[in-house]
Design an enzyme around this catalytic site. Structure first.
Site, short mmCIF file in Angstrom:
data_model
loop_
_atom_site.label_atom_id
_atom_site.label_comp_id
_atom_site.label_asym_id
_atom_site.label_seq_id
_atom_site.Cartn_x
_atom_site.Cartn_y
_atom_site.Cartn_z
N GLU A 1 1.09 -1.34 -0.50
CA GLU A 1 0.52 -0.21 0.02
C GLU A 1 0.89 1.23 0.22
OE1 GLU A 1 -2.65 1.89 -0.65
OE2 GLU A 1 -3.71 0.35 0.18
N ASP B 1 0.86 3.77 -2.95
CA ASP B 1 0.46 5.59 -2.69
C ASP B 1 1.33 6.69 -3.64
OD1 ASP B 1 -1.56 4.60 -1.84
OD2 ASP B 1 -1.68 4.31 0.39
N SER C 1 -7.18 1.92 -3.75
CA SER C 1 -6.55 2.55 -3.60
C SER C 1 -5.34 3.44 -3.81
CB SER C 1 -4.93 1.67 -1.90
OG SER C 1 -4.64 1.09 -2.83
N ASP D 1 -17.72 8.74 -19.62
CA ASP D 1 -18.74 7.88 -18.63
C ASP D 1 -18.78 6.71 -18.82
OD1 ASP D 1 -20.87 7.80 -17.09
OD2 ASP D 1 -22.37 8.71 -18.54
N ILE D 2 -18.74 5.85 -16.96
CA ILE D 2 -18.55 4.47 -17.49
C ILE D 2 -19.93 3.87 -17.48
CG2 ILE D 2 -17.41 2.83 -16.36
CD1 ILE D 2 -15.73 4.90 -17.01
N GLY E 1 -24.39 2.88 -15.24
CA GLY E 1 -25.83 3.58 -16.57
C GLY E 1 -25.06 4.76 -16.95
N GLY F 1 -24.70 8.57 -17.04
CA GLY F 1 -24.84 9.52 -15.96
C GLY F 1 -23.68 8.69 -15.10
N ASP G 1 -23.03 7.31 -11.60
CA ASP G 1 -23.47 6.06 -11.07
C ASP G 1 -23.10 5.50 -9.77
OD1 ASP G 1 -21.38 3.97 -11.35
OD2 ASP G 1 -22.34 4.50 -13.27
#
Length: 377
Positions: free
Chosen positions: A109, A113, A303, A336-337, A348, A350, A352
């Site tokens: 981690e 980072d 992360s 947008d995913i 979807g 827009g 989410d």
């Protein structure tokens, strides 16, 4: 601010496999991309030539880093090693090599980072980052100290579901984040790696600190060179391996989350603030190639998303503060995913509760905050 009672927060990284060289890592599977940070930044249209100057704070609750890994990583991506300073908040120290061989070794981690934040910043500025690592057993106290020290951006890749935190500690975390943004520090938090369940006792829970309204919650995607979908390695499960996201049981709906869908009608789970706000690559199968314990490995997890954004926003300069409303007001600065789910919730058109407003278009985000940005177009 007195520290919250000990909360069993966990780091949100996911390991894949160890490689003997970066070249082998890139060629290990021609059908799936493992990203060097500069290549991922290029895929996300990172700006270049920015003045930078923002100081990056990274909160760590355990593990550690060593200089040789940092030097090896940054040399591998043809960047200078950033200036890294350790700051102990409560006596917690940089303590590397204490958990070698453990599947949840927190050194992964810490390396993820620092390396992602530093490389992200360099791509945008051409300058080495200034990074301060705040070691603490209490996230809120670390955020408070980072803000008091004048840091400009903060990355948090540890957390736990709201039920683990409880209302009092979560509210204290939000107070720390709100004070930090008022002082000018942008705060990013990983949304979790256990699908909509977030490791909790029910199928839908959101993660603190990401659910705090003054923290920018960072969700995860699976990104290849040609497509990007919600990260979920365990379809059909609500507590597997995939991006966190959902609705808070502690914090109310936020007016700045323009277009965020309401929680499902009649739900027995949270109905408040939607998490996450933004997203980025997090699937370990399309992971980030980093250096830790003297080797190269591909690591994912939400992360990785928080420090990716932290490096970008530090490149914009100093004291931007509470930027979340501006991001939601400019959703065209994100891709947008629309495909995928995290268990209880689906993506979807827009915003989410899997990917927020989407994955970054770096140059468009830069244009919101930097008047004379030199960009890659």
């Amino acid at each position: 601010m007195s520290p919250s009672p000990a909360i069993p927060n966990k780091p949100y990284f996911r390991r894949r496999k160890v490689f003997t060289s970066y070249a082998r890592a890139a060629a290990a599977d021609p059908n799936v991309d493992r990203w060097t940070v500069p290549n991922l930044c290029a895929a996300y249209n990172w700006p270049t030539g920015l003045a930078g100057g923002g100081v990056i704070a990274i909160v760590e609750l355990g593990g550690g880093w060593v200089q040789s890994d940092m030097d090896a990583f940054f040399q591998s991506v043809n960047q200078p090693t950033p200036q890294i300073t350790d700051v102990s908040v409560d006596g917690t120290q940089n303590s590397p090599n204490q958990h070698i061989g453990s599947s949840d070794d927190p050194d992964y981690e810490v390396a993820l980072d620092i390396e992602v934040a530093g490389a992200s910043y360099f791509v945008a500025t051409g300058k080495p980052a200034t990074i301060r690592v705040y070691w603490s057993q209490d996230i809120a106290s670390a955020v408070q100290m980072a803000a008091n020290d004048g840091c400009d951006v903060c990355s948090i890749s540890w957390g736990a579901d709201e039920a683990v935190w409880g209302n009092a500690a979560a509210q204290q975390m939000e107070q720390a984040a709100a004070a930090a943004t008022q002082a000018g520090m942008v705060v990013f938090g990983a949304a979790g790696d256990n699908d909509s369940g977030d490791g909790g006792s029910t199928p839908a829970n959101v993660d603190v600190p990401a659910s705090c309204p003054h923290v920018i919650g960072c969700g995860g995607t699976f990104k290849t060179a040609v497509s990007e979908t919600v990260w979920n390695d365990t379809p059909g499960q609500s507590n597997g391996q995939g991006t966190g996201g959902g609705y808070s049981t502690i914090f109310p709906v936020q007016a700045f989350q323009i277009g965020a869908p309401p929680a499902p009608a009649g739900t027995q789970f949270g109905t408040g603030r939607m998490v996450p706000d933004v997203a980025g690559d997090a699937d370990p199968d399309s992971g980030y190639i980093i250096a830790v314990h003297g080797a190269q490995t591909s690591v994912g997890g939400t992360s990785a998303v928080a420090p990716l954004y932290a490096g970008l926003f530090a490149a914009f300069g100093n004291k931007l503060g509470f930027v979340t409303p501006a991001l939601w007001q400019n959703q065209g600065a994100f891709n947008d995913i629309t495909v995928g789910s995290n268990g209880m919730y689906s993506a979807g058109p827009g915003p989410d509760p899997c990917s927020g407003i989407g994955a970054p278009i770096g140059t468009k985000i830069a244009a919101l905050f930097v008047a004379a940005a030199v960009t890659t177009a």
